[in-house]
Design a protein around this motif. Structure first.
Motif, short mmCIF file in Angstrom:
data_model
loop_
_atom_site.label_atom_id
_atom_site.label_comp_id
_atom_site.label_asym_id
_atom_site.label_seq_id
_atom_site.Cartn_x
_atom_site.Cartn_y
_atom_site.Cartn_z
N ARG A 66 0.81 -1.22 0.00
CA ARG A 66 0.00 0.00 0.00
C ARG A 66 0.84 1.27 0.00
N THR A 67 1.98 1.23 0.71
CA THR A 67 2.76 2.46 0.89
C THR A 67 3.85 2.67 -0.16
N ASN A 68 4.32 1.58 -0.76
CA ASN A 68 5.39 1.70 -1.76
C ASN A 68 5.21 0.57 -2.77
N GLY A 69 4.29 0.77 -3.69
CA GLY A 69 3.94 -0.26 -4.66
C GLY A 69 5.12 -0.71 -5.50
N GLU A 70 6.02 0.22 -5.85
CA GLU A 70 7.16 -0.13 -6.69
C GLU A 70 8.09 -1.09 -5.96
N LEU A 71 8.37 -0.79 -4.67
CA LEU A 71 9.22 -1.66 -3.88
C LEU A 71 8.56 -3.02 -3.69
N SER A 72 7.26 -3.02 -3.41
CA SER A 72 6.53 -4.27 -3.21
C SER A 72 6.62 -5.15 -4.46
N GLU A 73 6.43 -4.54 -5.64
CA GLU A 73 6.46 -5.32 -6.88
C GLU A 73 7.88 -5.83 -7.17
N HIS A 129 -5.58 -21.82 5.09
CA HIS A 129 -4.48 -22.44 4.35
C HIS A 129 -4.95 -23.08 3.06
N ARG A 130 -6.18 -23.55 3.02
CA ARG A 130 -6.71 -24.08 1.77
C ARG A 130 -6.89 -22.98 0.73
N MET A 131 -7.26 -21.79 1.20
CA MET A 131 -7.55 -20.68 0.29
C MET A 131 -6.53 -19.56 0.45
N ARG A 132 -5.26 -19.95 0.56
CA ARG A 132 -4.18 -18.99 0.74
C ARG A 132 -4.14 -17.97 -0.40
N ASP A 133 -4.38 -18.43 -1.62
CA ASP A 133 -4.31 -17.53 -2.78
C ASP A 133 -5.31 -16.38 -2.66
N ARG A 134 -6.50 -16.67 -2.16
CA ARG A 134 -7.51 -15.62 -2.02
C ARG A 134 -7.07 -14.58 -1.00
N ALA A 155 -5.69 -10.35 -1.50
CA ALA A 155 -6.20 -9.21 -0.72
C ALA A 155 -5.12 -8.61 0.17
N GLY A 156 -3.86 -9.01 -0.05
CA GLY A 156 -2.76 -8.47 0.74
C GLY A 156 -2.66 -9.06 2.14
N LEU A 157 -3.25 -10.25 2.34
CA LEU A 157 -3.25 -10.89 3.65
C LEU A 157 -2.51 -12.22 3.57
N ALA A 158 -2.20 -12.76 4.71
CA ALA A 158 -1.55 -14.08 4.79
C ALA A 158 -2.35 -14.94 5.76
N PRO A 159 -2.33 -16.26 5.57
CA PRO A 159 -3.03 -17.13 6.52
C PRO A 159 -2.34 -17.12 7.88
#
Length: 364
Positions: free
Chosen positions: A39-46, A110-115, A119-123
């Motif tokens: 959210r704060t630095n999209g270029e660094l994140s990518e 953990h089954r739906m980790r991709d979802r 959304a920028g979240l982790a299980p």
């Protein structure tokens, strides 16, 4: 904290992890930083995500590819530090509704980790199971591993404690590095062992360093695996340990509904009457206690060629005779209130006279 200060702190953390020779931890940290800066630095994140995409995933070829990696061994005894339980049929644990909801969400995350990652979240990466012995903590870990189709790795902290306490930290690191190298569920059993061994003043410093090792490993745990810990004595844990776990599940002693469901599983077709009776006789006991009670009756039924129904009722009545009159009376009244048994039958089972039951019922 300013943005520049935050970058500096993260850079130092990344350098420390990378220089420690733990590549799985470094990759996990890069994943976490990519999410943090989304959210704060999209270029660094990518840029960080691109680095991850270009780097081979650090799975060891120990389970998915059939080429087993050596199990970590204790340096003194050369015994295996970890037990691997492969996938197999696991019965669904009988749990109180709040605990079941927590476990099902852990599974689904953990089954739906991709979802979640989209959304920028982790299980949730870690869970702490707290409760007395025999209430289903270990079975719950088996069930989660089975549901996620990954191996369950079990580290019993009571057995990994080296005779030379200073080596215990090294042993734990070996196990945790092994568990991180491929998707799995790792169970740290008897977590309170670390907190309970405080009888030798000379070892207190080493114990503190061991707790520090555990906290660092929990903090750096990858989201590709699930780290669980179980304790019978939550009151003995270092307060800092509690804060490190994403999920804390409290496993209570089973209530009448859960105990009745378990007895139905254990007793098979023994009948409703015996289930109702034993549910009251074994009130306040764990699932493990109830299963041991039924298994002993099954063995006796086979050896004596008696009906399981009769053996279970006789065993229940034997246990009832050891209780004081007030407890026997309360069990009899509870059985009457359940409505499954007649007054005559309750009197026969409990030894409480029908006159006494009638008098007590009139006053309730």
């Amino acid at each position: 904290m300013g943005e520049g200060s935050m970058y500096s702190k993260d850079l130092v953390h990344l350098a420390r992890v990378a220089m420690s020779g733990r590549p799985q931890d470094a990759q996990t940290l890069v994943q976490r930083l990519a999410r943090r800066y989304q959210r704060t630095n999209g270029e660094l994140s990518e840029s960080l995500r691109g680095l991850l995409r270009a780097t081979p995933h650090l799975d060891a070829p120990m389970r998915d590819h059939g080429n087993a990696s050596p199990v970590p061994l204790d340096g003194d005894t050369r015994q295996a530090l970890i037990r691997t339980d492969q996938l197999g049929p696991v019965r669904s644990p009988i749990l109180a509704a709040p605990v079941r909801a927590q476990l099902e969400q852990l599974r689904d995350e953990h089954r739906m980790r991709d979802r979640l990652e989209a959304a920028g979240l982790a299980p949730s990466r870690t869970g702490l199971f707290v409760g007395p012995p025999g209430v289903g903590k270990t079975l719950a870990a088996h069930w989660l591993a089975s549901e996620l189709k990954v191996p369950l790795l079990v580290l019993d902290l009571a057995t990994v404690m080296s005779s030379y306490l200073g080596r215990t930290g090294s042993n734990i690191r070996k196990v945790l590095d092994y568990a991180k190298s491929s998707p799995s569920v790792l169970l740290l059993d008897e977590l309170d062992t670390v907190a309970k061994r405080r009888d030798d003043e000379a070892e207190v410093g080493e114990l503190k360093r061991l707790v520090t090792v555990l906290l660092q490993e929990i903090d750096d745990w990858p989201s590709t695996s699930l780290l669980l810990a179980a304790t019978n004595h939550g009151d003995l844990l270092d307060p800092a340990v509690w804060r490190r776990f994403d999920v804390i599940a409290n496993f209570p002693i089973p209530g009448p509904a859960e105990l009745g469901e378990a007895l139905n599983q254990y007793c098979g077709d023994a009948g409703t009457e015996v289930i109702e009776f034993l549910t009251r006789i074994l009130a306040g006991h764990s699932f493990a206690d109830a299963e041991r009670f039924v298994l002993a009756a099954k063995r006796k039924a086979v050896l004596t060629d008696e009906r399981l129904f009769d053996v279970l009722l006789a065993a229940g009545q034997d246990r009832l005779r050891t209780m004081d009159h007030a407890d026997r009376l309360q069990i009899a009244l509870d059985l009457l209130q359940d409505g499954e048994l007649s007054q005559r039958r309750v009197s026969e089972l409990t030894g409480v006279s029908r006159d006494t039951l009638r008098r007590r019922q009139r006053h309730t």
